[in-house]
Structure formats: C-alpha cells, structure tokens
Design a protein around this motif. Sequence first.
Motif, mmCIF file in Angstrom:
data_model
loop_
_atom_site.group_PDB
_atom_site.id
_atom_site.type_symbol
_atom_site.label_atom_id
_atom_site.label_comp_id
_atom_site.label_asym_id
_atom_site.label_seq_id
_atom_site.Cartn_x
_atom_site.Cartn_y
_atom_site.Cartn_z
ATOM 1 N N MET A 1 0.830 -1.206 0.000
ATOM 2 C CA MET A 1 0.000 0.000 0.000
ATOM 3 C C MET A 1 0.865 1.258 0.000
ATOM 4 O O MET A 1 0.584 2.229 -0.705
ATOM 5 N N LEU A 2 1.921 1.246 0.818
ATOM 6 C CA LEU A 2 2.795 2.404 0.907
ATOM 7 C C LEU A 2 3.488 2.678 -0.426
ATOM 8 O O LEU A 2 3.703 3.836 -0.797
ATOM 9 N N LYS A 3 3.805 1.593 -1.177
ATOM 10 C CA LYS A 3 4.450 1.768 -2.481
ATOM 11 C C LYS A 3 3.508 2.464 -3.459
ATOM 12 O O LYS A 3 3.915 3.340 -4.231
ATOM 13 N N VAL A 4 2.233 2.069 -3.415
ATOM 14 C CA VAL A 4 1.236 2.698 -4.288
ATOM 15 C C VAL A 4 1.104 4.183 -3.960
ATOM 16 O O VAL A 4 1.049 5.040 -4.853
ATOM 17 N N ILE A 5 1.068 4.495 -2.665
ATOM 18 C CA ILE A 5 0.955 5.886 -2.227
ATOM 19 C C ILE A 5 2.172 6.690 -2.684
ATOM 20 O O ILE A 5 2.048 7.829 -3.138
ATOM 21 N N SER A 6 3.354 6.088 -2.574
ATOM 22 C CA SER A 6 4.574 6.777 -2.991
ATOM 23 C C SER A 6 4.552 7.077 -4.487
ATOM 24 O O SER A 6 4.950 8.167 -4.920
ATOM 25 N N VAL A 7 4.078 6.111 -5.276
ATOM 26 C CA VAL A 7 4.000 6.314 -6.729
ATOM 27 C C VAL A 7 3.040 7.462 -7.057
ATOM 28 O O VAL A 7 3.336 8.340 -7.870
ATOM 29 N N ILE A 8 1.889 7.461 -6.384
ATOM 30 C CA ILE A 8 0.911 8.535 -6.608
ATOM 31 C C ILE A 8 1.495 9.884 -6.201
ATOM 32 O O ILE A 8 1.317 10.895 -6.904
ATOM 33 N N ASN A 9 2.213 9.897 -5.072
ATOM 34 C CA ASN A 9 2.829 11.143 -4.615
ATOM 35 C C ASN A 9 3.801 11.696 -5.653
ATOM 36 O O ASN A 9 3.786 12.894 -5.965
ATOM 37 N N TRP A 10 4.660 10.825 -6.207
ATOM 38 C CA TRP A 10 5.659 11.297 -7.169
ATOM 39 C C TRP A 10 5.023 11.710 -8.494
ATOM 40 O O TRP A 10 5.493 12.645 -9.151
ATOM 41 N N LEU A 11 3.949 11.030 -8.853
ATOM 42 C CA LEU A 11 3.229 11.456 -10.064
ATOM 43 C C LEU A 11 2.641 12.857 -9.879
ATOM 44 O O LEU A 11 2.685 13.688 -10.787
ATOM 45 N N ALA A 12 2.105 13.091 -8.682
ATOM 46 C CA ALA A 12 1.553 14.416 -8.380
ATOM 47 C C ALA A 12 2.660 15.466 -8.379
ATOM 48 O O ALA A 12 2.455 16.599 -8.852
ATOM 49 N N ILE A 13 3.828 15.110 -7.856
ATOM 50 C CA ILE A 13 4.963 16.032 -7.835
ATOM 51 C C ILE A 13 5.392 16.392 -9.252
ATOM 52 O O ILE A 13 5.643 17.554 -9.575
ATOM 53 N N VAL A 14 5.467 15.387 -10.127
ATOM 54 C CA VAL A 14 5.862 15.633 -11.521
ATOM 55 C C VAL A 14 4.843 16.549 -12.215
ATOM 56 O O VAL A 14 5.209 17.499 -12.907
ATOM 57 N N LEU A 15 3.568 16.254 -12.010
ATOM 58 C CA LEU A 15 2.518 17.068 -12.627
ATOM 59 C C LEU A 15 2.574 18.503 -12.126
ATOM 60 O O LEU A 15 2.472 19.461 -12.920
ATOM 61 N N LEU A 16 2.738 18.682 -10.822
ATOM 62 C CA LEU A 16 2.824 20.023 -10.249
ATOM 63 C C LEU A 16 4.050 20.755 -10.770
ATOM 64 O O LEU A 16 3.987 21.958 -11.067
ATOM 65 N N ALA A 17 5.161 20.038 -10.897
ATOM 66 C CA ALA A 17 6.394 20.658 -11.407
ATOM 67 C C ALA A 17 6.198 21.155 -12.837
ATOM 68 O O ALA A 17 6.657 22.243 -13.204
ATOM 69 N N ILE A 18 5.489 20.371 -13.645
ATOM 70 C CA ILE A 18 5.219 20.774 -15.034
ATOM 71 C C ILE A 18 4.367 22.039 -15.059
ATOM 72 O O ILE A 18 4.631 22.977 -15.820
ATOM 73 N N LEU A 19 3.322 22.080 -14.220
ATOM 74 C CA LEU A 19 2.436 23.232 -14.180
ATOM 75 C C LEU A 19 3.174 24.494 -13.739
ATOM 76 O O LEU A 19 2.991 25.575 -14.310
ATOM 77 N N VAL A 20 4.012 24.341 -12.703
ATOM 78 C CA VAL A 20 4.758 25.497 -12.197
ATOM 79 C C VAL A 20 5.760 25.992 -13.235
ATOM 80 O O VAL A 20 5.885 27.208 -13.465
ATOM 81 N N CYS A 21 6.445 25.078 -13.882
ATOM 82 C CA CYS A 21 7.414 25.467 -14.920
ATOM 83 C C CYS A 21 6.721 26.190 -16.072
ATOM 84 O O CYS A 21 7.220 27.192 -16.584
#
Length: 326
Positions: A1-21
Amino acid sequence: MLKVISVINWLAIVLLAILVCYSLLSPTKGGDAATRGLQPAFNVLGLGLLAVLILLNLLPYNWTKYAAFAIVLLPAGIYALDAVYGKVKSWQAASRPVGFNSDGTPWFQDAQRQNLALAIFDGDLQQVKTILAQGKPDLFQKDARGGFILEFAISEAASATYKPEEKLRCVRAMFDAGAKLAGEKDGDSAIIAPAFSGNAELVKLLLEHGADPNAKNNMGSPALFEAIISYQKPYETVQALLDAGVDPNTLYTDVDSTTTSALLRAAAAGRWKICCLLIERGADAQYTASDGRRLQGFIDESSPYFQGDGYSTVEDLNRLKKLATR
C-alpha cells in the motif's frame, strides 16, 4: 500500500512541477492588474507546495509519505465537499416555496406587494397590470421589510433567462402606473444591475426615467465599467450610457490602487468593438494607466492570436489599430 501511495505522490509532484514550470515560462498577458497579480502568487504557492511534497517523500518515515498523500488528496476532497454543499443548497432552494427568503420570511410583508412580486417573478404581465390597477397609494413606497417593489422588478428583469421580455414589460408597466426611481435611493444604484448583465433595453428604460448613468456599485466601479464587461449586449449597453452623457474617458481606481480608463478596461477584456466606440466618442487612445499599461500594448499582445469571439471580430481589431494611431 505504501508503495502505491509513494508512486501517486511522485506522479503528483511531476505534474505540479510541469504546471509550475509552464507558469514561470509563460507569464500572463493582458487582463487587469488584479488578474495579472494572481500568477506570481500561484508561482510562489506552487513552488512552496512542490518543495513540501518533495521533502515529505524523501524523508525516511512512513508517516511523511501519508502526510504527502493527504496533501495530494486535499484538492479533490475540497472539490467533493463543494459539490455536496452545492447540491444541498440547490435542494434547499428547490424545496423552499417561491416568494420566500432563505430565513422563511416572505419577500414582502404587505400582501399586495407580495402578490405583485410573485406576478413579476412569473413574468405574468396581465396579472401585474391587474394588481397595479388596484394598487394602494403607497404601493411603490418602502415595504416593512425595507424593500421597494420597483427595485425587486428591476433586479428580476436585469438578468432574467425566464420570460425576459415579459419582465422588462413589467418594469415598464410599473413606470406607467406611477413608479419613480426617486423612491429607489434617488436612482443612484438602479442602473447597476442591468449594466452589469448588459441588459441594454432595461438600461435605456431606466435612463428614460431618471436613472443616473454615472452611478457606481458598492465597490466604486462606474456603470460604464460594468457594462463594458457585461455578457448580454455589452456594446449596446455602453452605447446607451454614452448617449446619456457618460464621459468616455471615465477613470476607475480598483482595489489594488491601479487607476485605469474605460478604454483600457475594454482592451483588457478584449472588447475591441467597444474600444472603437469609445475612441469614436472621444476616449483618449494614448492614455496610460497608473501601472504603465497602454492601449497599444493590449493590441500588440492580442493581435497574433485573436480570431474573433462573440463580442468582437478580427475586423473590429483591425479597425481599432487604425483608430489608435490617429
């Protein structure tokens, strides 16, 4: 479960980074000062949130991963709560009988005014005329609740989507029956609602009966500024106000202390047809707002991509280019 959460977290980070850039590399053009000021705030917020999410996911603790996941889910939770709240409010409004306020009190304490308000709400012109013919001498005076029946009728007609023509005729019938704007705060604010919606016919009717074309809303914004960005018939509404003597060089200082002109207000909104009208009526095409913005700057920013919209055409923009350089 924690691995799934970590993957979702990093996907959200990548998406947010794209939006901010994207936001950092594509500064907002046009718009008023308040609108342009939102982007720097978003950039700061986005960068701060990005740093927090990265830190929480890099720390060697399980609870920080869950905390980051909660932050990621927060916007969806707020959206869901807002949707539920909206449905509850809609259900409450639908279940409340017509003619009553949210606190359960009738629109008007006086029975005749209440019946007239219901007829106006239904767009029942014949019933309105019948009640007006039987009206008491004080029918158009302030009700015990503090409201004016003419004010109610104007508000109903200003942005009506149900029987708009009938509701406009109801207002006209009230004037014919002796209603006066002098009872509506001396006509100071009667024109604001129809100017805001761009109800040109109602604006003309109110002007014929003494409404102040230079009225301002409770934020100090002139009726002309409201008409410029209205959505029904902005061009015709602006034209009606100018015909009534409104100065085409009217200025307004907004909440962030930026002083701008009616012409620049129209340019910021991309209302090129209205810009042409204002210049033809005497607006200064060389005016510079307190934040340094000028008409030519708005034209230059929009020219490469403007293809026309429901309010202006490419021909309007081309005509404005010629007017602006005279």
